[in-house]
Design an enzyme around this catalytic site. Structure first.
Site, short mmCIF file in Angstrom:
data_model
loop_
_atom_site.label_atom_id
_atom_site.label_comp_id
_atom_site.label_asym_id
_atom_site.label_seq_id
_atom_site.Cartn_x
_atom_site.Cartn_y
_atom_site.Cartn_z
CG ASP A 8 -0.36 0.21 2.53
OD1 ASP A 8 0.88 0.39 2.62
OD2 ASP A 8 -1.11 0.23 3.52
CB CYS A 65 0.24 -2.76 4.60
SG CYS A 65 -0.15 -3.78 6.03
CB THR A 67 0.96 -3.35 11.00
OG1 THR A 67 -0.20 -3.85 10.32
CG2 THR A 67 0.65 -2.03 11.69
CG HIS A 98 8.52 -25.99 11.77
ND1 HIS A 98 8.66 -25.82 13.14
CD2 HIS A 98 9.68 -26.54 11.34
CE1 HIS A 98 9.86 -26.25 13.51
NE2 HIS A 98 10.49 -26.69 12.43
CG HIS A 133 6.86 -29.74 10.12
ND1 HIS A 133 6.63 -29.29 11.40
CD2 HIS A 133 8.18 -29.96 10.02
CE1 HIS A 133 7.79 -29.23 12.05
NE2 HIS A 133 8.74 -29.65 11.23
#
Length: 145
Positions: A8, A65, A67, A98, A133
């Site tokens: 963004d 972005c 955060t 994992h 996994h």
């Protein structure tokens, strides 16, 4: 190997640095933008990255972005996408090993470009271990229906 990238308005500068960084490592980047500081909506760019990875147009995705959270939520809504939002390298490495994550997100307002490079290195330089996994990743994918 192709990497879809999206961001963004808050992450234009960081995306440019990270794009150049991964290209220098030999990856091809598909840039979904934005390339302007004009306010825009992160879900649009997270979805574009997620769809490119899910369709096979790109092998992996990196979305940025403010955060890393919102754009990661958006990418994660795409079926087949497993997102890792990271602020440090250890989680990035283990998410690949994992959880077989295929989209990495982080925040331009949370970390600096040097930390972002370290996170990208750990994420790209490590492979899914499979084995024990596989069962858990299959369970994650079953949740999508």
């Amino acid at each position: 190997m192709k990497i879809a990238m999206g961001n963004d308005h808050s992450a234009v500068e960081m995306k440019t640095v990270i794009r150049e960084y991964v290209e220098a490592k030999g990856y091809e980047v598909i840039d979904f933008g934005t390339n302007t500081g004009e306010s825009c909506d992160y879900p649009e760019y997270g979805e574009k990255v997620g769809r490119a990875v899910a369709s096979g147009e790109a092998d992996y995705g990196i979305a940025i972005c403010g955060t890393g959270i919102g754009i990661g939520i958006a990418a994660g809504k795409v079926k087949g996408i497993r997102v890792c939002t990271c602020s440090e390298p250890y989680s990035a490495r283990l998410s690949r090993m994992h959880n077989n994550t295929n989209v990495l997100t982080f925040g331009a307002r949370v970390i600096g470009t040097e930390m972002a490079k370290m996170i990208v290195d750990e994420w790209l330089d490590n492979a899914y271990e499979g084995g024990r996994h596989d069962r858990r990743v299959a369970q994650l994918m079953e949740i999508e229906g």
